[in-house]
Motif scaffolding. Structure first.
Motif, PDB file in Angstrom:
ATOM      1  N   ILE A 167       0.847  -1.198   0.000  1.00  0.00           N
ATOM      2  CA  ILE A 167       0.000   0.000   0.000  1.00  0.00           C
ATOM      3  C   ILE A 167       0.880   1.244   0.000  1.00  0.00           C
ATOM      4  O   ILE A 167       0.657   2.183  -0.771  1.00  0.00           O
ATOM      5  N   GLU A 168       1.893   1.268   0.842  1.00  0.00           N
ATOM      6  CA  GLU A 168       2.776   2.428   0.932  1.00  0.00           C
ATOM      7  C   GLU A 168       3.612   2.595  -0.335  1.00  0.00           C
ATOM      8  O   GLU A 168       3.858   3.722  -0.772  1.00  0.00           O
ATOM      9  N   ALA A 169       4.021   1.488  -0.953  1.00  0.00           N
ATOM     10  CA  ALA A 169       4.791   1.567  -2.197  1.00  0.00           C
ATOM     11  C   ALA A 169       3.966   2.195  -3.314  1.00  0.00           C
ATOM     12  O   ALA A 169       4.514   2.827  -4.219  1.00  0.00           O
ATOM     13  N   LEU A 170       2.656   2.044  -3.240  1.00  0.00           N
ATOM     14  CA  LEU A 170       1.764   2.639  -4.234  1.00  0.00           C
ATOM     15  C   LEU A 170       1.446   4.096  -3.920  1.00  0.00           C
ATOM     16  O   LEU A 170       0.733   4.759  -4.667  1.00  0.00           O
ATOM     17  N   GLY A 171       1.950   4.579  -2.803  1.00  0.00           N
ATOM     18  CA  GLY A 171       1.694   5.965  -2.425  1.00  0.00           C
ATOM     19  C   GLY A 171       0.390   6.162  -1.681  1.00  0.00           C
ATOM     20  O   GLY A 171      -0.009   7.283  -1.384  1.00  0.00           O
ATOM     21  N   ARG A 175      -6.504   4.520   1.891  1.00  0.00           N
ATOM     22  CA  ARG A 175      -6.764   5.851   1.338  1.00  0.00           C
ATOM     23  C   ARG A 175      -5.867   6.003   0.109  1.00  0.00           C
ATOM     24  O   ARG A 175      -4.639   6.074   0.235  1.00  0.00           O
ATOM     25  N   PRO A 176      -6.480   6.009  -1.096  1.00  0.00           N
ATOM     26  CA  PRO A 176      -5.669   6.105  -2.314  1.00  0.00           C
ATOM     27  C   PRO A 176      -4.832   7.381  -2.343  1.00  0.00           C
ATOM     28  O   PRO A 176      -5.216   8.402  -1.774  1.00  0.00           O
ATOM     29  N   ALA A 177      -3.707   7.295  -3.040  1.00  0.00           N
ATOM     30  CA  ALA A 177      -2.839   8.459  -3.195  1.00  0.00           C
ATOM     31  C   ALA A 177      -3.521   9.473  -4.102  1.00  0.00           C
ATOM     32  O   ALA A 177      -4.272   9.101  -5.004  1.00  0.00           O
ATOM     33  N   PRO A 178      -3.280  10.744  -3.878  1.00  0.00           N
ATOM     34  CA  PRO A 178      -3.851  11.753  -4.771  1.00  0.00           C
ATOM     35  C   PRO A 178      -3.249  11.619  -6.166  1.00  0.00           C
ATOM     36  O   PRO A 178      -2.113  11.160  -6.313  1.00  0.00           O
ATOM     37  N   LEU A 179      -3.996  12.011  -7.182  1.00  0.00           N
ATOM     38  CA  LEU A 179      -3.471  11.927  -8.544  1.00  0.00           C
ATOM     39  C   LEU A 179      -2.294  12.864  -8.743  1.00  0.00           C
ATOM     40  O   LEU A 179      -1.369  12.553  -9.493  1.00  0.00           O
ATOM     41  N   HIS A 180      -2.308  14.009  -8.075  1.00  0.00           N
ATOM     42  CA  HIS A 180      -1.195  14.940  -8.197  1.00  0.00           C
ATOM     43  C   HIS A 180       0.086  14.246  -7.715  1.00  0.00           C
ATOM     44  O   HIS A 180       0.131  13.727  -6.614  1.00  0.00           O
ATOM     45  N   GLY A 181       1.081  14.198  -8.555  1.00  0.00           N
ATOM     46  CA  GLY A 181       2.345  13.555  -8.198  1.00  0.00           C
ATOM     47  C   GLY A 181       2.401  12.075  -8.517  1.00  0.00           C
ATOM     48  O   GLY A 181       3.388  11.409  -8.197  1.00  0.00           O
ATOM     49  N   ALA A 182       1.354  11.553  -9.167  1.00  0.00           N
ATOM     50  CA  ALA A 182       1.300  10.112  -9.442  1.00  0.00           C
ATOM     51  C   ALA A 182       2.467   9.659 -10.320  1.00  0.00           C
ATOM     52  O   ALA A 182       3.092   8.630 -10.054  1.00  0.00           O
ATOM     53  N   LEU A 183       2.779  10.430 -11.366  1.00  0.00           N
ATOM     54  CA  LEU A 183       3.871  10.026 -12.254  1.00  0.00           C
ATOM     55  C   LEU A 183       5.207  10.038 -11.520  1.00  0.00           C
ATOM     56  O   LEU A 183       6.016   9.127 -11.678  1.00  0.00           O
ATOM     57  N   ASP A 184       5.418  11.062 -10.685  1.00  0.00           N
ATOM     58  CA  ASP A 184       6.663  11.108  -9.903  1.00  0.00           C
ATOM     59  C   ASP A 184       6.790   9.883  -9.005  1.00  0.00           C
ATOM     60  O   ASP A 184       7.873   9.301  -8.881  1.00  0.00           O
ATOM     61  N   ARG A 185       5.676   9.475  -8.383  1.00  0.00           N
ATOM     62  CA  ARG A 185       5.716   8.283  -7.522  1.00  0.00           C
ATOM     63  C   ARG A 185       6.009   7.031  -8.337  1.00  0.00           C
ATOM     64  O   ARG A 185       6.769   6.156  -7.897  1.00  0.00           O
TER      65      ARG A 185
END
Length: 131
Positions: free
Chosen positions: A27-31, A58-68
């Motif tokens: 989960i944490e690796a996925l942001g 709680r899903p990661a926000p889309l903002h910054g998804a590519l960087d993650r």
């Protein structure tokens, strides 16, 4: 207990449940973030064990998804993208493509910048994957 008191403030505490412990690194690796069941919000995904919600994702926000995604691939490849060999850059493009990176707007340009190659190079690597 799902919560703990800490110097008068309420502090969230995840249960030490086997399911929570086993999925936490992924989960944490996925942001994304794990939250206690009693702190679930709209949009969180319940994590159930035998019909009982033990926590939520709680899903990661889309903002910054590519960087993650890029950071995760760099960790997996063991080096920053610009330092990879041509063959490893192609593997990195495959990993990013498999993870949906290129559905994001400007992803080819941003990956090319992060990798230190041209957009044409990224498109060539992608075309080679989809032949």
């Amino acid at each position: 207990p799902a919560r703990a008191e800490h110097r008068g403030a309420r502090v969230s505490k995840l249960p030490r449940h086997p399911l929570v412990l086993s999925v936490k690194p992924s989960i944490e690796a996925l942001g994304a973030t794990l939250v206690p069941a009693d702190e679930r919000e709209k949009g969180d995904l319940p994590l159930k064990w035998e019909g009982q919600v033990v926590a939520a994702v709680r899903p990661a926000p889309l903002h910054g998804a590519l960087d993650r995604l890029i950071e995760a691939v760099e960790r997996e490849m063991g080096a920053p993208l610009p330092t990879l060999s041509r063959e490893d850059k192609q593997k990195a493009i495959r990993l990013l493509d498999d993870r949906g990176a290129f559905i994001l707007r400007r992803a080819v340009e941003d990956v090319a910048d992060a990798m230190g190659v041209s957009r044409i190079t990224v498109y060539n690597y992608l075309n080679a994957l989809h032949r």
